[in-house]
Design a protein around this motif. Sequence first.
Motif, PDB file in Angstrom:
ATOM      1  N   SER A  41      -7.694 -50.830 -25.772  1.00 60.54           N
ATOM      2  CA  SER A  41      -8.872 -51.334 -25.081  1.00 60.54           C
ATOM      3  C   SER A  41      -9.865 -50.202 -24.911  1.00 60.54           C
ATOM      4  CB  SER A  41      -8.487 -51.882 -23.693  1.00 60.54           C
ATOM      5  OG  SER A  41      -7.659 -53.018 -23.803  1.00 60.54           O
ATOM      6  N   VAL A  42     -11.145 -50.546 -24.776  1.00 59.51           N
ATOM      7  CA  VAL A  42     -12.186 -49.556 -24.480  1.00 59.51           C
ATOM      8  C   VAL A  42     -12.584 -49.755 -23.033  1.00 59.51           C
ATOM      9  CG1 VAL A  42     -14.513 -48.752 -25.014  1.00 59.51           C
ATOM     10  CG2 VAL A  42     -12.987 -49.475 -26.862  1.00 59.51           C
ATOM     11  N   GLU A  43     -12.441 -48.686 -22.248  1.00 56.53           N
ATOM     12  CA  GLU A  43     -12.656 -48.757 -20.816  1.00 56.53           C
ATOM     13  C   GLU A  43     -13.964 -48.089 -20.409  1.00 56.53           C
ATOM     14  OE1 GLU A  43      -9.274 -46.688 -19.344  1.00 56.53           O
ATOM     15  OE2 GLU A  43      -7.828 -48.133 -20.136  1.00 56.53           O
ATOM     16  N   LEU A  44     -14.602 -48.663 -19.407  1.00 55.79           N
ATOM     17  CA  LEU A  44     -15.834 -48.121 -18.844  1.00 55.79           C
ATOM     18  C   LEU A  44     -15.585 -47.789 -17.377  1.00 55.79           C
ATOM     19  CD1 LEU A  44     -18.965 -47.649 -18.878  1.00 55.79           C
ATOM     20  CD2 LEU A  44     -19.201 -50.061 -18.286  1.00 55.79           C
ATOM     21  N   HIS A  45     -15.962 -46.572 -16.971  1.00 51.85           N
ATOM     22  CA  HIS A  45     -15.780 -46.134 -15.597  1.00 51.85           C
ATOM     23  C   HIS A  45     -17.133 -45.636 -15.076  1.00 51.85           C
ATOM     24  CE1 HIS A  45     -11.450 -46.297 -16.364  1.00 51.85           C
ATOM     25  NE2 HIS A  45     -11.736 -45.712 -17.513  1.00 51.85           N
ATOM     26  N   VAL A  46     -17.649 -46.303 -14.050  1.00 52.85           N
ATOM     27  CA  VAL A  46     -18.963 -45.974 -13.500  1.00 52.85           C
ATOM     28  C   VAL A  46     -18.806 -45.503 -12.053  1.00 52.85           C
ATOM     29  CG1 VAL A  46     -21.284 -46.814 -12.989  1.00 52.85           C
ATOM     30  CG2 VAL A  46     -20.036 -47.719 -14.976  1.00 52.85           C
ATOM     31  N   ARG A  47     -19.144 -44.236 -11.813  1.00 47.40           N
ATOM     32  CA  ARG A  47     -19.086 -43.709 -10.447  1.00 47.40           C
ATOM     33  C   ARG A  47     -20.441 -43.939  -9.782  1.00 47.40           C
ATOM     34  NH1 ARG A  47     -15.961 -40.215  -7.647  1.00 47.40           N
ATOM     35  NH2 ARG A  47     -14.775 -39.647  -9.515  1.00 47.40           N
ATOM     36  N   THR A  48     -20.432 -44.676  -8.680  1.00 49.94           N
ATOM     37  CA  THR A  48     -21.677 -44.982  -7.976  1.00 49.94           C
ATOM     38  C   THR A  48     -21.805 -44.104  -6.729  1.00 49.94           C
ATOM     39  OG1 THR A  48     -20.839 -46.666  -6.444  1.00 49.94           O
ATOM     40  CG2 THR A  48     -21.369 -47.381  -8.700  1.00 49.94           C
ATOM     41  N   GLY A  49     -22.996 -44.115  -6.148  1.00 51.50           N
ATOM     42  CA  GLY A  49     -23.243 -43.381  -4.921  1.00 51.50           C
ATOM     43  C   GLY A  49     -23.160 -44.267  -3.699  1.00 51.50           C
ATOM     44  N   LEU A  50     -22.553 -45.436  -3.849  1.00 52.32           N
ATOM     45  CA  LEU A  50     -22.461 -46.388  -2.744  1.00 52.32           C
ATOM     46  C   LEU A  50     -21.458 -45.924  -1.682  1.00 52.32           C
ATOM     47  CD1 LEU A  50     -22.345 -49.689  -4.834  1.00 52.32           C
ATOM     48  CD2 LEU A  50     -24.309 -48.770  -3.575  1.00 52.32           C
ATOM     49  N   ASN A  51     -21.733 -46.247  -0.447  1.00 57.66           N
ATOM     50  CA  ASN A  51     -20.807 -45.980   0.653  1.00 57.66           C
ATOM     51  C   ASN A  51     -20.014 -47.260   0.884  1.00 57.66           C
ATOM     52  OD1 ASN A  51     -19.422 -45.388   2.973  1.00 57.66           O
ATOM     53  ND2 ASN A  51     -21.184 -44.601   4.103  1.00 57.66           N
ATOM     54  N   VAL A  52     -18.894 -47.376   0.202  1.00 60.83           N
ATOM     55  CA  VAL A  52     -18.157 -48.638   0.224  1.00 60.83           C
ATOM     56  C   VAL A  52     -17.450 -48.905   1.549  1.00 60.83           C
ATOM     57  CG1 VAL A  52     -17.842 -48.740  -2.267  1.00 60.83           C
ATOM     58  CG2 VAL A  52     -16.180 -47.495  -0.885  1.00 60.83           C
ATOM     59  N   ARG A  53     -17.537 -47.968   2.480  1.00 63.18           N
ATOM     60  CA  ARG A  53     -17.011 -48.240   3.822  1.00 63.18           C
ATOM     61  C   ARG A  53     -17.889 -49.254   4.542  1.00 63.18           C
ATOM     62  NH1 ARG A  53     -16.537 -42.241   6.099  1.00 63.18           N
ATOM     63  NH2 ARG A  53     -18.515 -42.175   4.941  1.00 63.18           N
ATOM     64  N   HIS A  54     -19.128 -49.418   4.038  1.00 65.04           N
ATOM     65  CA  HIS A  54     -20.039 -50.419   4.589  1.00 65.04           C
ATOM     66  C   HIS A  54     -19.964 -51.686   3.727  1.00 65.04           C
ATOM     67  CE1 HIS A  54     -22.578 -46.844   6.262  1.00 65.04           C
ATOM     68  NE2 HIS A  54     -21.452 -47.029   6.937  1.00 65.04           N
ATOM     69  N   LYS A 160     -15.443 -64.081 -19.352  1.00 63.63           N
ATOM     70  CA  LYS A 160     -16.078 -63.753 -18.082  1.00 63.63           C
ATOM     71  C   LYS A 160     -15.135 -62.855 -17.297  1.00 63.63           C
ATOM     72  CE  LYS A 160     -18.052 -65.922 -13.940  1.00 63.63           C
ATOM     73  NZ  LYS A 160     -18.288 -67.210 -13.239  1.00 63.63           N
ATOM     74  N   VAL A 161     -15.625 -61.699 -16.872  1.00 65.32           N
ATOM     75  CA  VAL A 161     -14.773 -60.743 -16.176  1.00 65.32           C
ATOM     76  C   VAL A 161     -15.373 -60.359 -14.832  1.00 65.32           C
ATOM     77  CG1 VAL A 161     -13.749 -59.781 -18.267  1.00 65.32           C
ATOM     78  CG2 VAL A 161     -15.876 -58.827 -17.411  1.00 65.32           C
ATOM     79  N   GLU A 162     -14.502 -59.945 -13.934  1.00 64.76           N
ATOM     80  CA  GLU A 162     -14.935 -59.534 -12.597  1.00 64.76           C
ATOM     81  C   GLU A 162     -15.126 -58.033 -12.550  1.00 64.76           C
ATOM     82  OE1 GLU A 162     -13.348 -59.573  -7.950  1.00 64.76           O
ATOM     83  OE2 GLU A 162     -12.328 -60.787  -9.478  1.00 64.76           O
ATOM     84  N   TYR A 163     -16.091 -57.593 -11.767  1.00 57.23           N
ATOM     85  CA  TYR A 163     -16.253 -56.161 -11.514  1.00 57.23           C
ATOM     86  C   TYR A 163     -16.351 -55.947 -10.020  1.00 57.23           C
ATOM     87  CZ  TYR A 163     -21.214 -57.301 -10.780  1.00 57.23           C
ATOM     88  OH  TYR A 163     -22.382 -57.841 -10.315  1.00 57.23           O
ATOM     89  N   ARG A 164     -15.916 -54.777  -9.576  1.00 53.50           N
ATOM     90  CA  ARG A 164     -16.044 -54.428  -8.166  1.00 53.50           C
ATOM     91  C   ARG A 164     -15.799 -52.935  -7.997  1.00 53.50           C
ATOM     92  NH1 ARG A 164     -10.666 -56.608  -4.949  1.00 53.50           N
ATOM     93  NH2 ARG A 164      -9.094 -55.762  -6.359  1.00 53.50           N
ATOM     94  N   THR A 165     -16.360 -52.377  -6.958  1.00 58.83           N
ATOM     95  CA  THR A 165     -16.124 -50.975  -6.647  1.00 58.83           C
ATOM     96  C   THR A 165     -14.747 -50.822  -6.020  1.00 58.83           C
ATOM     97  OG1 THR A 165     -17.405 -51.430  -4.637  1.00 58.83           O
ATOM     98  CG2 THR A 165     -18.493 -50.128  -6.357  1.00 58.83           C
ATOM     99  N   ASP A 166     -14.061 -49.716  -6.355  1.00 58.60           N
ATOM    100  CA  ASP A 166     -12.797 -49.435  -5.693  1.00 58.60           C
ATOM    101  C   ASP A 166     -13.066 -48.613  -4.432  1.00 58.60           C
ATOM    102  OD1 ASP A 166     -13.252 -46.800  -6.485  1.00 58.60           O
ATOM    103  OD2 ASP A 166     -11.654 -46.763  -7.976  1.00 58.60           O
ATOM    104  N   ARG A 167     -12.029 -48.078  -3.832  1.00 61.29           N
ATOM    105  CA  ARG A 167     -12.190 -47.349  -2.573  1.00 61.29           C
ATOM    106  C   ARG A 167     -12.954 -46.037  -2.730  1.00 61.29           C
ATOM    107  NH1 ARG A 167      -6.152 -47.315  -0.246  1.00 61.29           N
ATOM    108  NH2 ARG A 167      -5.742 -47.078  -2.476  1.00 61.29           N
ATOM    109  N   THR A 168     -13.094 -45.566  -3.977  1.00 62.56           N
ATOM    110  CA  THR A 168     -13.853 -44.333  -4.223  1.00 62.56           C
ATOM    111  C   THR A 168     -15.221 -44.624  -4.842  1.00 62.56           C
ATOM    112  OG1 THR A 168     -12.786 -44.021  -6.391  1.00 62.56           O
ATOM    113  CG2 THR A 168     -11.743 -42.985  -4.498  1.00 62.56           C
ATOM    114  N   ALA A 169     -15.669 -45.874  -4.742  1.00 63.15           N
ATOM    115  CA  ALA A 169     -16.988 -46.310  -5.222  1.00 63.15           C
ATOM    116  C   ALA A 169     -17.123 -46.269  -6.736  1.00 63.15           C
ATOM    117  CB  ALA A 169     -18.105 -45.485  -4.572  1.00 63.15           C
ATOM    118  N   ILE A 170     -16.003 -46.399  -7.454  1.00 62.12           N
ATOM    119  CA  ILE A 170     -16.032 -46.431  -8.919  1.00 62.12           C
ATOM    120  C   ILE A 170     -15.767 -47.850  -9.398  1.00 62.12           C
ATOM    121  CG2 ILE A 170     -14.984 -45.558 -11.047  1.00 62.12           C
ATOM    122  CD1 ILE A 170     -14.197 -43.048  -9.533  1.00 62.12           C
TER     123      ILE A 170
END
Length: 240
Positions: A41-54, A160-170
């Motif tokens: 599989s080809v994987e994509l990893h996107v690190r965001t600057g979001l504060n996922v605690r909010h 159709k696939v789901e996306y979401r940030t993990d606990r480290t905003a990735i």
Amino acid sequence: MAKHGKSYVEARQRYDREHQYLPSEAVALVKQLKSSKFDESVELHVRTGLNVRHADEQLRGTIALPHGLGKDVKVVVFAQGDKAREAEDAGADVVGSDDLAKRIEEGFTDFDVAIATPDLMPVVGRLGRILGPSGKMPNPKVGTVTMDVTKAVQESKAGKVEYRTDRTAIVHMVIGKSSFDEQRLLENYAAVVEELVRAKPSVAKGKYIHSITLASTMGPGVKVDPSRTRDILGEAPVAA
């Protein structure tokens, strides 16, 4: 620190690990660096600057990839009566209610997507500790808790696939198979990046996308220029 095999180590020496490549260059590199015999599989990893605690800075949604995932998506549906028959007719792999919940409690996890009608959410609710960590818990926000089971099953089967940030905003996503040609992978990549940019929470402050990495299942990560989030498909193809 994890030890890597000879092929992985050799692959890391074939490119500049610190350089941020154009998306088209990165896709080509990921295909070139693949060394295993199976179709990775080809994987994509996107690190965001979001504060996922909010809660209002968490990302979650779905996207239909233009070229799917390159695999048969297994779908289970919690439904009964007419809705169960609808799910079966739409192509669901397993349909049930309490019996399906019991199978999952006993260890059945060989599926990619779980869909449920609203009336069966009390049954599904007790599976939270099993389905939640793997991202398979039905959720109305992403269309997997619905009375329109036909549409939900067909969309899931189509890629159709789901996306979401993990606990480290990735955000971690699969965008296809290494056997896909470069254009198909690039179009799936572009669709995901455009969706993430569109879905940016309005309350988010500061830099949104910090880094993007592409990799095959067994291959090393290739950094992608995060500033290239527009006109991705207009890039010149990489010379062989």
